[in-house]
Design a protein around this motif. Structure first.
Motif, short mmCIF file in Angstrom:
data_model
loop_
_atom_site.label_atom_id
_atom_site.label_comp_id
_atom_site.label_asym_id
_atom_site.label_seq_id
_atom_site.Cartn_x
_atom_site.Cartn_y
_atom_site.Cartn_z
N THR A 156 0.39 -1.58 0.23
CA THR A 156 0.12 0.13 -0.09
C THR A 156 1.03 0.88 -0.02
OG1 THR A 156 -1.28 -1.21 1.45
CG2 THR A 156 -1.37 1.48 1.16
N LEU A 157 0.64 1.90 -0.95
CA LEU A 157 1.67 2.82 -1.06
C LEU A 157 0.21 4.83 -1.72
CD1 LEU A 157 4.56 0.86 -2.94
CD2 LEU A 157 4.47 1.97 -0.70
N ASN A 158 1.66 5.82 -1.77
CA ASN A 158 1.35 6.75 -2.81
C ASN A 158 1.30 6.28 -4.05
OD1 ASN A 158 3.71 8.50 -2.92
ND2 ASN A 158 3.82 8.70 -1.01
N CYS A 159 0.90 7.28 -5.07
CA CYS A 159 1.06 6.98 -6.51
C CYS A 159 2.59 7.03 -6.72
CB CYS A 159 0.18 7.17 -7.26
SG CYS A 159 0.06 6.60 -8.96
N ALA A 160 2.94 8.95 -6.40
CA ALA A 160 4.33 8.87 -6.63
C ALA A 160 5.33 7.75 -6.16
CB ALA A 160 4.47 10.11 -6.23
N MET A 161 5.26 6.91 -4.94
CA MET A 161 6.58 6.10 -4.39
C MET A 161 6.76 5.15 -4.86
SD MET A 161 8.18 5.54 -2.92
CE MET A 161 9.23 3.85 -2.10
#
Length: 241
Positions: free
Chosen positions: A112-117
Protein backbone atom coordinates in the motif's frame (compact mmCIF):
# COMPACT_ATOMS: atom_id res chain seq x y z
CA UNK A 1 -67.14 20.60 -32.06
CA UNK A 2 -64.59 23.37 -31.68
CA UNK A 3 -65.52 23.70 -28.01
CA UNK A 4 -64.82 20.00 -27.45
CA UNK A 5 -61.48 20.28 -29.22
CA UNK A 6 -60.41 23.29 -27.16
CA UNK A 7 -61.45 21.52 -23.99
CA UNK A 8 -59.39 18.48 -24.97
CA UNK A 9 -56.31 20.60 -25.61
CA UNK A 10 -56.81 22.33 -22.29
CA UNK A 11 -56.98 19.01 -20.47
CA UNK A 12 -53.76 17.87 -22.13
CA UNK A 13 -51.99 21.10 -21.13
CA UNK A 14 -53.14 20.74 -17.50
CA UNK A 15 -52.00 17.09 -17.42
CA UNK A 16 -48.60 18.00 -18.85
CA UNK A 17 -48.17 20.73 -16.24
CA UNK A 18 -49.06 18.31 -13.45
CA UNK A 19 -46.64 15.67 -14.69
CA UNK A 20 -43.94 18.30 -15.18
CA UNK A 21 -44.42 19.43 -11.62
CA UNK A 22 -43.87 15.86 -10.44
CA UNK A 23 -40.62 15.75 -12.40
CA UNK A 24 -39.38 19.04 -10.93
CA UNK A 25 -40.33 17.88 -7.47
CA UNK A 26 -38.36 14.68 -7.99
CA UNK A 27 -35.25 16.71 -8.90
CA UNK A 28 -35.62 19.16 -6.05
CA UNK A 29 -36.17 16.52 -3.33
CA UNK A 30 -33.68 13.64 -3.65
CA UNK A 31 -34.94 10.15 -2.90
CA UNK A 32 -34.26 9.05 0.66
CA UNK A 33 -32.58 5.68 0.97
CA UNK A 34 -34.93 4.50 3.72
CA UNK A 35 -38.02 4.71 1.48
CA UNK A 36 -39.29 1.17 0.65
CA UNK A 37 -38.57 0.07 -2.90
CA UNK A 38 -42.27 -0.44 -3.69
CA UNK A 39 -43.12 3.17 -2.86
CA UNK A 40 -40.20 4.93 -4.54
CA UNK A 41 -41.43 8.02 -6.41
CA UNK A 42 -41.24 7.86 -10.18
CA UNK A 43 -39.99 10.76 -12.27
CA UNK A 44 -42.08 11.47 -15.36
CA UNK A 45 -40.85 14.96 -16.10
CA UNK A 46 -37.41 16.47 -16.60
CA UNK A 47 -34.40 14.10 -16.26
CA UNK A 48 -32.36 14.06 -13.06
CA UNK A 49 -29.55 16.59 -13.06
CA UNK A 50 -26.35 16.90 -11.07
CA UNK A 51 -24.65 20.17 -10.24
CA UNK A 52 -20.83 20.03 -10.51
CA UNK A 53 -19.13 20.96 -7.26
CA UNK A 54 -22.30 20.47 -5.19
CA UNK A 55 -21.68 18.30 -2.12
CA UNK A 56 -18.56 16.27 -1.43
CA UNK A 57 -16.44 15.67 -4.53
CA UNK A 58 -14.81 12.31 -5.13
CA UNK A 59 -12.85 13.48 -8.14
CA UNK A 60 -9.16 12.67 -8.27
CA UNK A 61 -6.59 15.47 -8.64
CA UNK A 62 -5.04 15.73 -12.09
CA UNK A 63 -1.55 14.78 -10.87
CA UNK A 64 -2.92 11.60 -9.29
CA UNK A 65 -4.74 10.62 -12.47
CA UNK A 66 -1.63 11.29 -14.55
CA UNK A 67 0.45 9.18 -12.17
CA UNK A 68 -1.91 6.24 -12.62
CA UNK A 69 -1.66 6.53 -16.39
CA UNK A 70 2.12 6.32 -16.06
CA UNK A 71 1.80 3.25 -13.84
CA UNK A 72 -0.25 1.56 -16.52
CA UNK A 73 2.31 2.40 -19.19
CA UNK A 74 5.00 0.88 -16.94
CA UNK A 75 2.96 -2.31 -16.69
CA UNK A 76 2.41 -1.94 -12.94
CA UNK A 77 -0.44 -4.01 -11.47
CA UNK A 78 -2.39 -2.02 -8.91
CA UNK A 79 -5.84 -1.35 -7.58
CA UNK A 80 -7.41 1.70 -6.03
CA UNK A 81 -8.00 1.75 -2.27
CA UNK A 82 -10.31 4.00 -0.26
CA UNK A 83 -8.64 7.00 1.38
CA UNK A 84 -6.69 6.11 4.53
CA UNK A 85 -6.92 8.41 7.50
CA UNK A 86 -5.75 7.17 10.91
CA UNK A 87 -4.62 10.49 12.36
CA UNK A 88 -3.30 13.87 11.32
CA UNK A 89 0.11 12.23 10.77
CA UNK A 90 -0.97 8.90 9.27
CA UNK A 91 -2.81 8.38 6.03
CA UNK A 92 -2.89 8.47 2.24
CA UNK A 93 -5.46 10.54 0.39
CA UNK A 94 -5.34 8.46 -2.81
CA UNK A 95 -3.67 5.11 -2.00
CA UNK A 96 -2.94 2.27 -4.39
CA UNK A 97 -2.28 -1.38 -3.63
CA UNK A 98 0.59 -2.53 -5.83
CA UNK A 99 1.10 -6.22 -6.66
CA UNK A 100 3.73 -5.86 -9.39
CA UNK A 101 6.38 -3.31 -10.37
CA UNK A 102 6.29 -4.32 -14.02
CA UNK A 103 4.65 -6.86 -16.28
CA UNK A 104 6.96 -9.64 -15.10
CA UNK A 105 8.16 -8.32 -11.71
CA UNK A 106 5.82 -9.35 -8.88
CA UNK A 107 5.73 -7.50 -5.56
CA UNK A 108 4.79 -9.69 -2.60
CA UNK A 109 2.95 -9.13 -0.44
CA UNK A 110 1.07 -6.36 -2.22
CA UNK A 111 2.20 -2.94 -0.97
CA UNK A 112 0.00 0.00 0.00
CA UNK A 113 1.67 3.17 -1.26
CA UNK A 114 0.99 6.62 -2.57
CA UNK A 115 1.15 6.75 -6.37
CA UNK A 116 4.41 8.71 -6.62
CA UNK A 117 6.23 6.11 -4.50
CA UNK A 118 4.76 3.27 -6.53
CA UNK A 119 5.90 4.89 -9.77
CA UNK A 120 9.46 5.48 -8.59
CA UNK A 121 9.74 1.94 -7.22
CA UNK A 122 8.67 0.61 -10.63
CA UNK A 123 11.20 2.78 -12.45
CA UNK A 124 13.96 1.54 -10.13
CA UNK A 125 12.92 -2.11 -10.52
CA UNK A 126 12.81 -1.88 -14.31
CA UNK A 127 15.70 0.51 -14.90
CA UNK A 128 18.25 -0.70 -12.34
CA UNK A 129 17.26 -3.93 -10.61
CA UNK A 130 16.31 -5.96 -13.69
CA UNK A 131 19.37 -4.93 -15.79
CA UNK A 132 21.68 -5.72 -12.85
CA UNK A 133 20.17 -9.21 -12.57
CA UNK A 134 20.58 -9.85 -16.29
CA UNK A 135 24.18 -8.66 -16.20
CA UNK A 136 25.29 -10.67 -13.17
CA UNK A 137 22.99 -13.69 -13.24
CA UNK A 138 21.85 -13.85 -16.87
CA UNK A 139 18.21 -13.92 -15.79
CA UNK A 140 15.37 -11.61 -14.85
CA UNK A 141 13.50 -10.69 -11.67
CA UNK A 142 10.55 -12.86 -10.66
CA UNK A 143 9.53 -11.43 -7.29
CA UNK A 144 10.50 -8.59 -4.99
CA UNK A 145 9.69 -9.40 -1.36
CA UNK A 146 8.73 -6.30 0.57
CA UNK A 147 8.78 -6.04 4.36
CA UNK A 148 6.86 -2.81 4.90
CA UNK A 149 4.88 -0.22 2.96
CA UNK A 150 2.19 1.94 4.57
CA UNK A 151 2.42 1.78 8.37
CA UNK A 152 1.33 4.34 10.95
CA UNK A 153 4.52 4.55 13.01
CA UNK A 154 7.37 6.78 14.07
CA UNK A 155 11.06 6.33 13.28
CA UNK A 156 12.63 4.06 15.90
CA UNK A 157 14.13 6.05 18.74
CA UNK A 158 12.71 9.30 17.39
CA UNK A 159 9.61 11.42 17.80
CA UNK A 160 9.56 11.99 14.04
CA UNK A 161 6.97 10.21 11.94
CA UNK A 162 8.25 7.66 9.45
CA UNK A 163 7.69 8.14 5.73
CA UNK A 164 5.83 4.82 5.94
CA UNK A 165 3.06 6.75 7.73
CA UNK A 166 2.17 8.48 4.46
CA UNK A 167 2.77 5.52 2.12
CA UNK A 168 5.93 7.25 0.97
CA UNK A 169 8.37 4.43 1.74
CA UNK A 170 9.05 0.82 0.81
CA UNK A 171 11.27 -1.76 2.57
CA UNK A 172 12.68 -4.62 0.51
CA UNK A 173 13.97 -7.78 2.19
CA UNK A 174 14.83 -10.13 -0.67
CA UNK A 175 14.78 -10.56 -4.43
CA UNK A 176 13.86 -13.78 -6.22
CA UNK A 177 15.34 -14.33 -9.67
CA UNK A 178 13.65 -16.17 -12.52
CA UNK A 179 16.21 -18.98 -12.24
CA UNK A 180 14.86 -19.71 -8.74
CA UNK A 181 17.68 -18.11 -6.79
CA UNK A 182 16.77 -15.82 -3.89
CA UNK A 183 19.08 -13.00 -2.84
CA UNK A 184 18.59 -11.66 0.66
CA UNK A 185 19.37 -8.01 1.20
CA UNK A 186 21.01 -8.83 4.54
CA UNK A 187 24.77 -8.50 4.15
CA UNK A 188 26.01 -11.60 2.27
CA UNK A 189 28.91 -13.79 3.36
CA UNK A 190 32.55 -12.85 2.86
CA UNK A 191 32.97 -14.92 -0.30
CA UNK A 192 29.60 -14.08 -1.85
CA UNK A 193 31.25 -11.71 -4.29
CA UNK A 194 28.58 -11.80 -6.98
CA UNK A 195 25.76 -11.11 -4.50
CA UNK A 196 27.73 -8.25 -2.99
CA UNK A 197 28.30 -6.74 -6.41
CA UNK A 198 24.65 -7.12 -7.34
CA UNK A 199 23.33 -5.56 -4.12
CA UNK A 200 25.84 -2.72 -4.31
CA UNK A 201 24.78 -1.96 -7.88
CA UNK A 202 21.03 -1.91 -7.21
CA UNK A 203 21.50 0.13 -4.04
CA UNK A 204 23.55 2.73 -5.88
CA UNK A 205 20.95 2.85 -8.64
CA UNK A 206 18.25 3.51 -6.06
CA UNK A 207 20.00 6.74 -5.10
CA UNK A 208 18.99 8.15 -8.49
CA UNK A 209 15.31 7.50 -7.76
CA UNK A 210 14.69 8.01 -4.05
CA UNK A 211 15.41 10.80 -1.59
CA UNK A 212 16.49 8.33 1.10
CA UNK A 213 18.26 4.99 0.62
CA UNK A 214 19.28 2.89 3.63
CA UNK A 215 20.38 -0.71 4.03
CA UNK A 216 22.85 -3.05 5.69
CA UNK A 217 25.65 -0.99 7.21
CA UNK A 218 23.49 2.14 7.63
CA UNK A 219 22.33 1.21 11.13
CA UNK A 220 21.00 -1.75 13.09
CA UNK A 221 17.41 -1.04 12.08
CA UNK A 222 18.23 -1.58 8.39
CA UNK A 223 20.59 -4.55 8.71
CA UNK A 224 18.35 -6.91 6.76
CA UNK A 225 16.55 -4.75 4.18
CA UNK A 226 16.67 -1.76 1.88
CA UNK A 227 14.61 1.26 2.88
CA UNK A 228 13.58 3.61 0.05
CA UNK A 229 11.50 6.75 0.45
CA UNK A 230 10.66 10.06 -1.22
CA UNK A 231 11.07 12.32 1.79
CA UNK A 232 11.04 15.99 0.81
CA UNK A 233 14.10 17.89 1.98
CA UNK A 234 15.01 21.52 1.60
CA UNK A 235 16.86 22.11 -1.63
CA UNK A 236 15.91 18.64 -2.91
CA UNK A 237 18.89 16.99 -1.20
CA UNK A 238 19.16 13.21 -0.95
CA UNK A 239 20.42 10.89 1.75
CA UNK A 240 22.04 7.78 0.35
CA UNK A 241 23.85 5.64 2.90
Amino acid sequence: MRGHTAAGYGALVVCALVLGACGIREIAVPFRGDTPTATRPQSWGLPRISIPGFGKSSSMPAEEAQCRRRLKRLGVSFRELPPIYESAACGIAHPVEVSSLGRTIALEPAATLNCAMAEEAARWAQGDLAPAARMRYLTGIRTIRQMSSYSCRRINGSGQWSEHASGNALDIGSIELKNGRTIDVARPGFFALREKSFLKRVRAGACDHFATVLGPGSNADHADHFHFDLRRRSGGSRYCD
